[in-house]
Design a protein around this motif. Sequence first.
Motif, mmCIF file in Angstrom:
data_model
loop_
_atom_site.group_PDB
_atom_site.id
_atom_site.type_symbol
_atom_site.label_atom_id
_atom_site.label_comp_id
_atom_site.label_asym_id
_atom_site.label_seq_id
_atom_site.Cartn_x
_atom_site.Cartn_y
_atom_site.Cartn_z
ATOM 1 N N ALA A 152 -21.723 48.284 9.677
ATOM 2 C CA ALA A 152 -21.541 47.155 10.595
ATOM 3 C C ALA A 152 -22.756 46.237 10.590
ATOM 4 N N ILE A 153 -23.946 46.830 10.500
ATOM 5 C CA ILE A 153 -25.178 46.022 10.474
ATOM 6 C C ILE A 153 -25.312 45.296 9.145
ATOM 7 N N LEU A 154 -25.039 45.990 8.050
ATOM 8 C CA LEU A 154 -25.147 45.366 6.730
ATOM 9 C C LEU A 154 -24.199 44.184 6.590
ATOM 10 N N ARG A 155 -23.041 44.255 7.236
ATOM 11 C CA ARG A 155 -22.084 43.142 7.175
ATOM 12 C C ARG A 155 -22.612 41.904 7.902
ATOM 13 N N LYS A 156 -23.529 42.109 8.839
ATOM 14 C CA LYS A 156 -24.158 40.970 9.515
ATOM 15 C C LYS A 156 -25.314 40.403 8.699
ATOM 16 N N ILE A 157 -25.904 41.255 7.863
ATOM 17 C CA ILE A 157 -27.099 40.849 7.108
ATOM 18 C C ILE A 157 -26.733 40.174 5.791
ATOM 19 N N TYR A 158 -25.730 40.704 5.082
ATOM 20 C CA TYR A 158 -25.373 40.218 3.743
ATOM 21 C C TYR A 158 -24.139 39.333 3.771
ATOM 22 N N PRO A 159 -24.043 38.388 2.835
ATOM 23 C CA PRO A 159 -22.819 37.589 2.699
ATOM 24 C C PRO A 159 -21.635 38.493 2.341
ATOM 25 N N PRO A 160 -20.408 38.093 2.666
ATOM 26 C CA PRO A 160 -19.226 38.931 2.409
ATOM 27 C C PRO A 160 -19.080 39.357 0.950
ATOM 28 N N ASN A 161 -19.476 38.484 0.012
ATOM 29 C CA ASN A 161 -19.303 38.806 -1.408
ATOM 30 C C ASN A 161 -20.364 39.787 -1.931
ATOM 31 N N GLU A 162 -21.377 40.101 -1.121
ATOM 32 C CA GLU A 162 -22.441 40.992 -1.569
ATOM 33 C C GLU A 162 -22.481 42.315 -0.797
ATOM 34 N N VAL A 163 -21.836 42.338 0.371
ATOM 35 C CA VAL A 163 -22.054 43.462 1.285
ATOM 36 C C VAL A 163 -21.549 44.790 0.730
ATOM 37 N N GLU A 164 -20.392 44.799 0.049
ATOM 38 C CA GLU A 164 -19.857 46.067 -0.463
ATOM 39 C C GLU A 164 -20.761 46.664 -1.535
ATOM 40 N N ASP A 165 -21.293 45.796 -2.411
ATOM 41 C CA ASP A 165 -22.222 46.283 -3.443
ATOM 42 C C ASP A 165 -23.465 46.890 -2.794
ATOM 43 N N GLU A 166 -23.969 46.245 -1.741
ATOM 44 C CA GLU A 166 -25.164 46.739 -1.066
ATOM 45 C C GLU A 166 -24.884 48.067 -0.367
ATOM 46 N N ILE A 167 -23.720 48.188 0.244
ATOM 47 C CA ILE A 167 -23.346 49.445 0.900
ATOM 48 C C ILE A 167 -23.303 50.578 -0.110
#
Length: 574
Positions: A224-239
Amino acid sequence: MEGGVPEADVSAFRECLSLSWKNPYVLQLAFSAGIGGLLFGYDTGVISGALLYIRDDFKAVDKETWLQEAIVSMALAGAIVGAAVGGWINDKYGRKKAILLADFLFFVGSVIMAAANSPAMLLVGRVFVGLGVGMASMASPLYISEASPTRVRGALVSLNGFLITGGQFLSYVINLAFTKAPGTWRWMLGVAAAPALIQIALMLMLPESPRWLFRKGKDEEGKAILRKIYPPNEVEDEINTLKESIEVEIREAESSEKVSILKLVKTKTVRRGLYAGMGLQIFQQFVGINTVMYYSPTIVQLAGYAKNQTALLLSLVIAGLNAFGSILSIYFIDRTGRKKLLLVSLSGVVLSLVVLTVVFHETTTHTPMVSSIETSHYNNMTCPDYSSAVNPSSWDCMKCLASSPECGFCASSANKLLPGACLISNDTSKDLCGSEERWYTRGCPSKNGWLALIGLALYIIFFSPGMGTVPWVVNSEIYPLRYRGICGGMASTSNWVSNLIVAQSFLSLTDAIGTSFTFMIFIFITIAAIIFVIIFVPETKGLPMEEVEAMLEGRTLNFKFWQRRPQPQVVVKQ
Protein backbone atom coordinates in the motif's frame (compact mmCIF):
# COMPACT_ATOMS: atom_id res chain seq x y z
CA MET A 1 25.23 8.56 10.49
CA GLU A 2 25.43 4.92 9.59
CA GLY A 3 25.76 4.52 5.87
CA GLY A 4 26.34 8.23 5.55
CA VAL A 5 24.98 10.43 2.81
CA PRO A 6 24.96 8.79 -0.62
CA GLU A 7 25.95 11.09 -3.42
CA ALA A 8 23.43 12.34 -5.93
CA ASP A 9 23.98 13.76 -9.38
CA VAL A 10 22.41 16.85 -10.93
CA SER A 11 19.75 14.89 -12.85
CA ALA A 12 18.61 13.26 -9.62
CA PHE A 13 18.18 16.68 -8.06
CA ARG A 14 16.15 17.88 -11.05
CA GLU A 15 13.90 14.84 -10.72
CA CYS A 16 13.70 15.51 -6.99
CA LEU A 17 12.37 18.99 -7.70
CA SER A 18 9.83 17.63 -10.17
CA LEU A 19 8.43 15.43 -7.39
CA SER A 20 7.13 18.56 -5.69
CA TRP A 21 4.19 18.55 -8.10
CA LYS A 22 4.23 14.98 -9.47
CA ASN A 23 4.27 13.17 -6.12
CA PRO A 24 4.52 15.48 -3.10
CA TYR A 25 3.89 12.48 -0.81
CA VAL A 26 7.50 11.32 -1.33
CA LEU A 27 8.89 14.72 -0.34
CA GLN A 28 6.59 14.73 2.68
CA LEU A 29 8.15 11.45 3.82
CA ALA A 30 11.70 12.71 3.23
CA PHE A 31 11.26 16.12 4.87
CA SER A 32 9.36 14.71 7.85
CA ALA A 33 12.08 12.18 8.58
CA GLY A 34 14.77 14.75 7.73
CA ILE A 35 13.76 16.89 10.71
CA GLY A 36 15.75 14.31 12.70
CA GLY A 37 18.85 15.46 10.81
CA LEU A 38 17.96 19.09 11.51
CA LEU A 39 17.69 18.31 15.24
CA PHE A 40 20.96 16.37 15.04
CA GLY A 41 22.74 19.41 13.59
CA TYR A 42 21.01 21.92 15.86
CA ASP A 43 21.74 20.13 19.13
CA THR A 44 25.40 19.51 18.26
CA GLY A 45 25.90 23.11 17.11
CA VAL A 46 23.86 25.17 19.58
CA ILE A 47 26.11 24.44 22.56
CA SER A 48 28.97 26.46 21.06
CA GLY A 49 27.09 29.75 21.48
CA ALA A 50 25.13 28.78 24.59
CA LEU A 51 28.41 27.99 26.36
CA LEU A 52 29.39 31.67 26.26
CA TYR A 53 26.37 32.56 28.39
CA ILE A 54 26.40 29.43 30.55
CA ARG A 55 29.87 30.55 31.68
CA ASP A 56 28.38 33.90 32.74
CA ASP A 57 25.60 32.29 34.82
CA PHE A 58 27.56 29.41 36.34
CA LYS A 59 30.94 30.68 37.54
CA ALA A 60 32.12 27.10 38.17
CA VAL A 61 31.78 26.46 34.43
CA ASP A 62 33.68 29.65 33.61
CA LYS A 63 36.59 28.71 35.86
CA GLU A 64 36.72 24.95 35.22
CA THR A 65 37.74 24.00 31.68
CA TRP A 66 36.81 20.35 32.24
CA LEU A 67 33.20 21.38 32.98
CA GLN A 68 32.96 23.26 29.68
CA GLU A 69 34.33 20.22 27.85
CA ALA A 70 31.97 17.91 29.74
CA ILE A 71 28.90 19.99 28.78
CA VAL A 72 29.90 19.69 25.12
CA SER A 73 31.03 16.07 25.30
CA MET A 74 28.16 14.52 27.25
CA ALA A 75 26.00 14.72 24.13
CA LEU A 76 28.69 12.85 22.21
CA ALA A 77 28.92 10.16 24.89
CA GLY A 78 25.14 9.79 24.70
CA ALA A 79 25.34 9.62 20.90
CA ILE A 80 27.73 6.64 21.08
CA VAL A 81 25.18 4.74 23.19
CA GLY A 82 22.26 5.99 21.06
CA ALA A 83 23.91 4.85 17.82
CA ALA A 84 24.72 1.42 19.28
CA VAL A 85 21.21 0.85 20.71
CA GLY A 86 19.56 2.56 17.74
CA GLY A 87 20.58 -0.21 15.33
CA TRP A 88 18.80 -2.82 17.42
CA ILE A 89 15.69 -0.61 17.86
CA ASN A 90 15.56 0.06 14.11
CA ASP A 91 15.58 -3.63 13.29
CA LYS A 92 13.22 -4.84 16.03
CA TYR A 93 10.64 -2.05 16.30
CA GLY A 94 10.98 -0.19 12.98
CA ARG A 95 12.42 3.03 11.65
CA LYS A 96 9.34 5.11 12.52
CA LYS A 97 9.37 4.11 16.19
CA ALA A 98 13.13 4.77 16.37
CA ILE A 99 12.61 8.32 15.03
CA LEU A 100 9.74 8.92 17.49
CA LEU A 101 11.89 7.70 20.38
CA ALA A 102 14.73 10.01 19.24
CA ASP A 103 12.27 12.93 19.19
CA PHE A 104 11.09 12.09 22.71
CA LEU A 105 14.71 12.12 23.92
CA PHE A 106 15.35 15.43 22.11
CA PHE A 107 12.27 16.94 23.77
CA VAL A 108 13.10 15.70 27.29
CA GLY A 109 16.75 16.78 26.98
CA SER A 110 15.81 20.26 25.73
CA VAL A 111 13.35 20.81 28.59
CA ILE A 112 15.85 19.63 31.22
CA MET A 113 18.57 21.94 29.85
CA ALA A 114 16.25 24.94 29.60
CA ALA A 115 15.20 24.47 33.25
CA ALA A 116 18.67 23.57 34.58
CA ASN A 117 19.64 25.27 37.83
CA SER A 118 23.09 23.68 38.04
CA PRO A 119 25.84 22.35 35.75
CA ALA A 120 24.87 18.81 36.83
CA MET A 121 21.35 19.23 35.39
CA LEU A 122 22.84 20.58 32.18
CA LEU A 123 24.97 17.46 31.89
CA VAL A 124 21.91 15.23 32.36
CA GLY A 125 20.02 17.13 29.66
CA ARG A 126 22.98 16.83 27.28
CA VAL A 127 23.03 13.04 27.79
CA PHE A 128 19.34 12.80 26.80
CA VAL A 129 19.95 14.96 23.73
CA GLY A 130 22.99 12.84 22.83
CA LEU A 131 20.95 9.64 22.95
CA GLY A 132 18.51 11.28 20.55
CA VAL A 133 21.33 12.41 18.25
CA GLY A 134 22.77 8.88 18.10
CA MET A 135 19.41 7.33 17.23
CA ALA A 136 18.46 10.04 14.71
CA SER A 137 21.86 9.75 13.00
CA MET A 138 20.90 6.19 11.99
CA ALA A 139 17.09 6.18 11.80
CA SER A 140 16.42 9.30 9.69
CA PRO A 141 18.61 8.48 6.65
CA LEU A 142 17.54 4.84 6.84
CA TYR A 143 13.84 5.73 6.75
CA ILE A 144 14.35 8.17 3.85
CA SER A 145 16.40 5.62 1.90
CA GLU A 146 13.80 2.88 2.27
CA ALA A 147 10.83 5.14 1.54
CA SER A 148 12.26 6.83 -1.60
CA PRO A 149 12.02 5.91 -5.30
CA THR A 150 15.25 4.26 -6.40
CA ARG A 151 16.18 6.88 -9.01
CA VAL A 152 16.13 9.79 -6.50
CA ARG A 153 17.18 7.89 -3.40
CA GLY A 154 20.67 9.40 -3.28
CA ALA A 155 19.36 12.93 -3.66
CA LEU A 156 16.72 12.50 -0.96
CA VAL A 157 19.14 10.90 1.52
CA SER A 158 21.58 13.73 0.74
CA LEU A 159 18.81 16.02 1.96
CA ASN A 160 19.37 14.58 5.45
CA GLY A 161 23.07 15.50 5.28
CA PHE A 162 22.22 19.02 4.17
CA LEU A 163 19.68 19.36 7.00
CA ILE A 164 22.39 18.39 9.52
CA THR A 165 24.68 21.22 8.41
CA GLY A 166 21.59 23.42 8.00
CA GLY A 167 20.67 22.63 11.60
CA GLN A 168 24.11 23.73 12.72
CA PHE A 169 23.68 26.97 10.79
CA LEU A 170 20.21 27.46 12.31
CA SER A 171 21.66 26.98 15.79
CA TYR A 172 23.95 29.99 15.28
CA VAL A 173 21.03 32.08 13.98
CA ILE A 174 18.95 31.15 17.06
CA ASN A 175 21.93 31.83 19.34
CA LEU A 176 22.30 35.29 17.84
CA ALA A 177 18.55 35.97 18.07
CA PHE A 178 18.44 35.27 21.82
CA THR A 179 21.56 37.16 22.91
CA LYS A 180 19.45 40.02 24.28
CA ALA A 181 16.58 37.89 25.63
CA PRO A 182 16.27 37.17 29.37
CA GLY A 183 17.56 33.67 29.99
CA THR A 184 19.72 33.69 26.78
CA TRP A 185 21.17 30.17 26.83
CA ARG A 186 17.95 28.64 28.23
CA TRP A 187 16.09 29.74 25.10
CA MET A 188 18.97 28.61 22.89
CA LEU A 189 18.92 25.08 24.32
CA GLY A 190 15.17 24.83 24.94
CA VAL A 191 13.95 25.89 21.49
CA ALA A 192 14.94 22.46 20.07
CA ALA A 193 11.87 21.04 21.82
CA ALA A 194 9.65 22.70 19.17
CA PRO A 195 10.91 20.84 16.04
CA ALA A 196 10.95 17.61 18.07
CA LEU A 197 7.22 18.03 18.78
CA ILE A 198 6.59 18.94 15.13
CA GLN A 199 8.34 15.78 13.93
CA ILE A 200 6.39 13.63 16.41
CA ALA A 201 3.12 15.03 14.99
CA LEU A 202 4.24 14.46 11.39
CA MET A 203 5.66 10.97 11.93
CA LEU A 204 2.47 9.80 13.68
CA MET A 205 0.64 10.49 10.41
CA LEU A 206 3.21 8.69 8.24
CA PRO A 207 3.67 4.95 7.62
CA GLU A 208 6.50 2.63 8.56
CA SER A 209 9.30 1.92 6.08
CA PRO A 210 7.99 -0.48 3.38
CA ARG A 211 11.20 -2.52 3.44
CA TRP A 212 10.89 -3.09 7.21
CA LEU A 213 7.21 -4.09 6.76
CA PHE A 214 8.14 -6.67 4.10
CA ARG A 215 10.97 -7.88 6.34
CA LYS A 216 8.40 -8.48 9.13
CA GLY A 217 5.93 -10.25 6.83
CA LYS A 218 3.47 -7.34 6.61
CA ASP A 219 3.39 -7.45 2.81
CA GLU A 220 -0.01 -5.82 2.26
CA GLU A 221 0.90 -2.77 4.34
CA GLY A 222 4.19 -2.48 2.48
CA LYS A 223 2.47 -2.75 -0.93
CA ALA A 224 0.00 0.00 0.00
CA ILE A 225 2.87 2.38 0.79
CA LEU A 226 4.83 1.50 -2.35
CA ARG A 227 1.75 2.27 -4.46
CA LYS A 228 1.82 5.80 -3.04
CA ILE A 229 5.55 6.20 -3.69
CA TYR A 230 5.92 4.75 -7.22
CA PRO A 231 4.02 5.50 -10.44
CA PRO A 232 1.45 2.81 -11.40
CA ASN A 233 3.62 1.50 -14.26
CA GLU A 234 6.60 0.90 -11.93
CA VAL A 235 5.06 -0.23 -8.66
CA GLU A 236 4.62 -3.95 -9.45
CA ASP A 237 8.25 -4.29 -10.58
CA GLU A 238 9.40 -2.57 -7.37
CA ILE A 239 7.22 -4.82 -5.21
CA ASN A 240 8.63 -7.94 -6.88
CA THR A 241 12.21 -6.68 -6.63
CA LEU A 242 11.78 -5.81 -2.96
CA LYS A 243 10.22 -9.19 -2.14
CA GLU A 244 13.05 -11.04 -3.90
CA SER A 245 15.64 -8.92 -2.09
CA ILE A 246 14.05 -9.64 1.29
CA GLU A 247 13.83 -13.38 0.55
CA VAL A 248 17.52 -13.51 -0.40
CA GLU A 249 18.43 -11.51 2.71
CA ILE A 250 16.48 -13.88 4.96
CA ARG A 251 18.00 -16.98 3.31
CA GLU A 252 21.53 -15.60 3.73
CA ALA A 253 20.84 -14.71 7.36
CA GLU A 254 19.58 -18.24 8.06
CA SER A 255 22.40 -20.04 6.24
CA SER A 256 25.37 -17.86 7.16
CA GLU A 257 27.46 -18.44 10.24
CA LYS A 258 27.57 -15.92 13.05
CA VAL A 259 29.74 -12.92 12.21
CA SER A 260 32.54 -12.30 14.73
CA ILE A 261 35.21 -9.63 14.95
CA LEU A 262 37.85 -12.33 14.44
CA LYS A 263 36.15 -13.47 11.23
CA LEU A 264 36.02 -9.90 9.96
CA VAL A 265 39.73 -9.36 10.61
CA LYS A 266 40.65 -12.63 8.89
CA THR A 267 38.69 -11.71 5.73
CA LYS A 268 41.11 -9.75 3.53
CA THR A 269 38.55 -7.60 1.70
CA VAL A 270 36.78 -6.69 4.94
CA ARG A 271 40.03 -5.98 6.76
CA ARG A 272 41.25 -3.66 4.01
CA GLY A 273 37.85 -2.00 3.84
CA LEU A 274 37.89 -1.40 7.60
CA TYR A 275 41.40 0.08 7.40
CA ALA A 276 40.11 2.65 4.91
CA GLY A 277 36.61 3.19 6.35
CA MET A 278 37.42 3.41 10.05
CA GLY A 279 40.64 5.29 9.38
CA LEU A 280 38.80 7.99 7.44
CA GLN A 281 36.20 8.34 10.18
CA ILE A 282 38.88 8.69 12.86
CA PHE A 283 40.93 11.20 10.85
CA GLN A 284 37.77 13.17 10.05
CA GLN A 285 37.56 14.04 13.74
CA PHE A 286 41.26 14.23 14.62
CA VAL A 287 42.03 16.91 12.01
CA GLY A 288 39.95 19.15 14.28
CA ILE A 289 36.60 19.82 12.58
CA ASN A 290 34.51 19.71 15.73
CA THR A 291 36.84 22.01 17.62
CA VAL A 292 35.78 24.52 14.96
CA MET A 293 32.05 23.63 15.09
CA TYR A 294 31.69 23.19 18.87
CA TYR A 295 34.08 25.94 19.98
CA SER A 296 34.11 28.44 17.11
CA PRO A 297 32.72 31.34 19.24
CA THR A 298 35.37 30.53 21.87
CA ILE A 299 38.07 30.44 19.17
CA VAL A 300 36.84 33.79 17.87
CA GLN A 301 37.18 35.20 21.40
CA LEU A 302 40.65 33.70 21.67
CA ALA A 303 41.46 35.64 18.49
CA GLY A 304 40.64 38.88 20.31
CA TYR A 305 36.91 39.48 19.72
CA ALA A 306 35.61 39.75 23.28
CA LYS A 307 31.92 40.57 22.79
CA ASN A 308 29.66 37.49 22.85
CA GLN A 309 27.37 38.80 20.11
CA THR A 310 30.35 39.53 17.85
CA ALA A 311 31.75 36.03 18.41
CA LEU A 312 28.37 34.48 17.57
CA LEU A 313 27.89 36.62 14.45
CA LEU A 314 31.32 35.71 13.09
CA SER A 315 30.75 32.04 13.94
CA LEU A 316 27.47 32.17 11.99
CA VAL A 317 29.49 32.80 8.83
CA ILE A 318 31.60 29.70 9.61
CA ALA A 319 28.47 27.55 10.03
CA GLY A 320 27.03 28.94 6.77
CA LEU A 321 30.18 27.96 4.90
CA ASN A 322 29.89 24.45 6.35
CA ALA A 323 26.32 24.10 5.04
CA PHE A 324 27.37 25.46 1.64
CA GLY A 325 30.27 22.98 1.49
CA SER A 326 27.90 20.03 1.99
CA ILE A 327 26.09 21.13 -1.19
CA LEU A 328 29.34 21.52 -3.15
CA SER A 329 30.39 17.97 -2.27
CA ILE A 330 27.36 16.55 -4.10
CA TYR A 331 28.54 18.16 -7.33
CA PHE A 332 32.25 17.40 -7.03
CA ILE A 333 32.40 13.89 -5.62
CA ASP A 334 31.51 12.10 -8.89
CA ARG A 335 33.52 14.49 -11.05
CA THR A 336 36.85 14.38 -9.19
CA GLY A 337 36.60 10.99 -7.48
CA ARG A 338 36.75 10.26 -3.78
CA LYS A 339 40.49 10.03 -3.33
CA LYS A 340 41.45 13.20 -5.18
CA LEU A 341 38.72 15.16 -3.40
CA LEU A 342 40.04 13.89 -0.05
CA LEU A 343 43.61 14.91 -0.86
CA VAL A 344 42.64 18.38 -2.11
CA SER A 345 40.51 18.81 1.02
CA LEU A 346 43.27 17.71 3.41
CA SER A 347 45.89 19.85 1.65
CA GLY A 348 43.66 22.89 2.10
CA VAL A 349 43.12 21.98 5.76
CA VAL A 350 46.91 21.94 6.30
CA LEU A 351 47.18 25.39 4.72
CA SER A 352 44.40 26.82 6.89
CA LEU A 353 45.82 25.24 10.06
CA VAL A 354 49.21 26.82 9.30
CA VAL A 355 47.46 30.20 9.06
CA LEU A 356 45.67 29.59 12.38
CA THR A 357 48.88 28.45 14.09
CA VAL A 358 50.84 31.52 12.97
CA VAL A 359 48.03 33.96 13.77
CA PHE A 360 47.41 32.59 17.26
CA HIS A 361 51.14 32.58 17.97
CA GLU A 362 51.27 36.26 17.03
CA THR A 363 48.13 37.18 18.98
CA THR A 364 49.41 35.50 22.15
CA THR A 365 53.00 36.81 22.01
CA HIS A 366 52.18 40.41 21.02
CA THR A 367 49.46 41.52 23.42
CA PRO A 368 48.89 44.84 25.25
CA MET A 369 50.90 45.37 28.44
CA VAL A 370 49.33 45.67 31.89
CA SER A 371 49.62 49.22 33.24
CA SER A 372 49.86 49.74 37.00
CA ILE A 373 48.35 53.20 36.52
CA GLU A 374 45.33 51.86 34.58
CA THR A 375 44.89 49.06 37.13
CA SER A 376 44.99 51.49 40.06
CA HIS A 377 41.92 53.28 38.67
CA TYR A 378 39.80 50.31 39.76
CA ASN A 379 39.97 50.38 43.55
CA ASN A 380 40.11 46.99 45.30
CA MET A 381 39.48 45.17 42.01
CA THR A 382 43.11 44.35 41.14
CA CYS A 383 43.84 40.70 40.31
CA PRO A 384 45.54 39.19 43.44
CA ASP A 385 48.22 37.46 41.35
CA TYR A 386 49.18 40.78 39.76
CA SER A 387 49.30 42.54 43.14
CA SER A 388 51.67 39.90 44.56
CA ALA A 389 53.84 39.55 41.42
CA VAL A 390 57.60 40.10 41.83
CA ASN A 391 57.91 41.97 38.54
CA PRO A 392 54.43 43.27 37.56
CA SER A 393 55.92 45.67 34.99
CA SER A 394 56.62 42.66 32.72
CA TRP A 395 52.98 41.54 32.71
CA ASP A 396 50.96 41.68 29.52
CA CYS A 397 47.34 40.69 28.82
CA MET A 398 48.12 36.99 28.19
CA LYS A 399 50.15 36.71 31.40
CA CYS A 400 47.23 38.28 33.28
CA LEU A 401 44.71 35.76 31.87
CA ALA A 402 47.07 32.79 32.20
CA SER A 403 47.95 33.56 35.82
CA SER A 404 44.55 32.48 37.14
CA PRO A 405 40.90 31.96 36.05
CA GLU A 406 40.20 34.68 38.64
CA CYS A 407 41.83 37.36 36.43
CA GLY A 408 40.49 39.37 33.49
CA PHE A 409 41.89 42.16 31.30
CA CYS A 410 40.21 45.54 30.80
CA ALA A 411 41.51 47.16 27.61
CA SER A 412 42.27 50.87 27.44
CA SER A 413 39.28 53.05 26.52
CA ALA A 414 41.45 55.10 24.15
CA ASN A 415 42.82 52.17 22.11
CA LYS A 416 42.45 48.48 22.93
CA LEU A 417 46.09 47.86 21.91
CA LEU A 418 47.40 50.30 24.55
CA PRO A 419 48.27 49.13 28.11
CA GLY A 420 45.20 48.13 30.16
CA ALA A 421 44.25 46.84 33.62
CA CYS A 422 44.51 43.35 35.18
CA LEU A 423 41.45 42.89 37.40
CA ILE A 424 39.51 40.27 39.32
CA SER A 425 37.24 38.43 36.89
CA ASN A 426 33.67 39.03 38.05
CA ASP A 427 30.55 40.92 37.02
CA THR A 428 31.55 44.02 39.03
CA SER A 429 34.87 44.35 37.18
CA LYS A 430 33.11 43.74 33.87
CA ASP A 431 30.64 46.56 34.63
CA LEU A 432 33.40 48.91 35.83
CA CYS A 433 35.38 48.24 32.66
CA GLY A 434 32.50 50.00 30.93
CA SER A 435 32.02 47.93 27.77
CA GLU A 436 31.77 44.24 26.93
CA GLU A 437 34.03 44.88 23.95
CA ARG A 438 36.83 45.97 26.31
CA TRP A 439 36.52 43.09 28.81
CA TYR A 440 38.69 40.03 27.97
CA THR A 441 38.72 36.70 29.80
CA ARG A 442 39.49 34.22 26.94
CA GLY A 443 41.78 35.99 24.48
CA CYS A 444 43.48 39.37 24.20
CA PRO A 445 43.11 42.42 21.92
CA SER A 446 45.03 41.94 18.68
CA LYS A 447 45.44 43.77 15.39
CA ASN A 448 45.76 40.42 13.57
CA GLY A 449 42.67 38.72 14.96
CA TRP A 450 40.85 39.08 11.62
CA LEU A 451 43.41 36.70 10.07
CA ALA A 452 42.19 33.98 12.45
CA LEU A 453 38.72 34.40 10.93
CA ILE A 454 40.23 33.96 7.47
CA GLY A 455 41.94 30.78 8.70
CA LEU A 456 38.69 29.41 10.15
CA ALA A 457 36.81 30.21 6.92
CA LEU A 458 39.50 28.52 4.79
CA TYR A 459 39.39 25.49 7.07
CA ILE A 460 35.65 25.00 6.55
CA ILE A 461 35.78 25.76 2.80
CA PHE A 462 38.37 23.01 2.28
CA PHE A 463 37.13 20.52 4.87
CA SER A 464 33.39 20.40 4.23
CA PRO A 465 33.23 19.26 0.56
CA GLY A 466 35.93 16.59 1.05
CA MET A 467 36.65 15.25 4.51
CA GLY A 468 33.20 16.32 5.65
CA THR A 469 31.34 14.04 3.21
CA VAL A 470 33.67 11.53 1.53
CA PRO A 471 34.30 9.31 4.62
CA TRP A 472 30.55 8.57 4.81
CA VAL A 473 30.34 7.88 1.07
CA VAL A 474 33.37 5.54 1.11
CA ASN A 475 31.91 3.65 4.07
CA SER A 476 28.67 3.12 2.16
CA GLU A 477 30.56 1.58 -0.80
CA ILE A 478 33.61 -0.25 0.44
CA TYR A 479 32.31 -3.23 2.45
CA PRO A 480 31.00 -6.52 1.03
CA LEU A 481 27.19 -6.61 1.18
CA ARG A 482 27.00 -9.39 3.79
CA TYR A 483 29.18 -7.38 6.21
CA ARG A 484 27.98 -3.88 5.38
CA GLY A 485 25.77 -3.42 8.44
CA ILE A 486 28.29 -4.46 11.09
CA CYS A 487 31.23 -2.72 9.39
CA GLY A 488 29.22 0.48 8.90
CA GLY A 489 28.29 0.37 12.58
CA MET A 490 31.94 -0.09 13.62
CA ALA A 491 33.01 2.86 11.46
CA SER A 492 30.17 5.04 12.78
CA THR A 493 31.08 4.21 16.39
CA SER A 494 34.75 5.01 15.75
CA ASN A 495 33.64 8.43 14.45
CA TRP A 496 31.61 9.23 17.59
CA VAL A 497 34.37 8.00 19.93
CA SER A 498 36.98 10.12 18.11
CA ASN A 499 34.58 13.07 18.18
CA LEU A 500 34.25 12.67 21.96
CA ILE A 501 38.02 12.49 22.51
CA VAL A 502 38.71 15.65 20.51
CA ALA A 503 35.83 17.64 22.04
CA GLN A 504 36.82 16.58 25.56
CA SER A 505 40.49 17.55 25.14
CA PHE A 506 40.53 20.73 23.02
CA LEU A 507 40.09 23.37 25.75
CA SER A 508 42.40 21.48 28.11
CA LEU A 509 45.07 21.46 25.39
CA THR A 510 44.69 25.18 24.73
CA ASP A 511 45.05 25.82 28.47
CA ALA A 512 48.09 23.53 28.78
CA ILE A 513 50.11 24.36 25.64
CA GLY A 514 48.32 27.32 24.05
CA THR A 515 46.00 27.68 21.06
CA SER A 516 48.78 27.93 18.46
CA PHE A 517 50.50 24.71 19.54
CA THR A 518 47.13 22.93 19.67
CA PHE A 519 46.51 23.83 16.02
CA MET A 520 50.08 22.76 15.24
CA ILE A 521 49.23 19.27 16.55
CA PHE A 522 46.30 19.21 14.12
CA ILE A 523 48.73 20.05 11.29
CA PHE A 524 50.82 16.93 11.97
CA ILE A 525 47.68 14.79 12.25
CA THR A 526 46.41 16.14 8.91
CA ILE A 527 49.74 15.36 7.20
CA ALA A 528 49.45 11.83 8.60
CA ALA A 529 45.91 11.70 7.17
CA ILE A 530 47.21 12.63 3.69
CA ILE A 531 49.75 9.79 3.83
CA PHE A 532 47.02 7.43 5.07
CA VAL A 533 44.67 8.32 2.19
CA ILE A 534 47.41 7.77 -0.42
CA ILE A 535 48.30 4.34 0.98
CA PHE A 536 45.07 2.84 2.33
CA VAL A 537 42.08 4.45 0.59
CA PRO A 538 41.14 3.03 -2.84
CA GLU A 539 39.31 5.01 -5.50
CA THR A 540 35.73 3.71 -5.71
CA LYS A 541 34.37 6.27 -8.17
CA GLY A 542 32.06 4.65 -10.71
CA LEU A 543 32.76 1.08 -9.58
CA PRO A 544 29.93 -1.40 -8.97
CA MET A 545 29.96 -2.96 -5.50
CA GLU A 546 31.21 -6.31 -6.83
CA GLU A 547 34.22 -4.62 -8.47
CA VAL A 548 35.09 -2.75 -5.26
CA GLU A 549 35.28 -6.11 -3.46
CA ALA A 550 37.42 -7.60 -6.27
CA MET A 551 39.74 -4.56 -6.17
CA LEU A 552 40.24 -4.92 -2.40
CA GLU A 553 40.97 -8.63 -2.81
CA GLY A 554 43.91 -8.04 -5.15
CA ARG A 555 44.78 -4.46 -4.25
CA THR A 556 48.38 -3.25 -4.41
CA LEU A 557 49.79 0.13 -3.38
CA ASN A 558 49.24 2.74 -6.08
CA PHE A 559 51.06 6.02 -5.68
CA LYS A 560 49.75 7.26 -9.05
CA PHE A 561 46.33 7.73 -7.49
CA TRP A 562 45.36 10.33 -10.10
CA GLN A 563 45.39 7.64 -12.81
CA ARG A 564 42.29 5.48 -13.22
CA ARG A 565 42.90 1.81 -12.49
CA PRO A 566 42.16 -0.66 -15.28
CA GLN A 567 38.61 -1.91 -14.97
CA PRO A 568 38.34 -5.55 -13.89
CA GLN A 569 37.12 -7.84 -16.63
CA VAL A 570 33.70 -9.25 -15.91
CA VAL A 571 33.46 -12.83 -17.14
CA VAL A 572 29.98 -13.78 -18.34
CA LYS A 573 29.23 -17.43 -17.79
CA GLN A 574 27.44 -19.24 -20.60
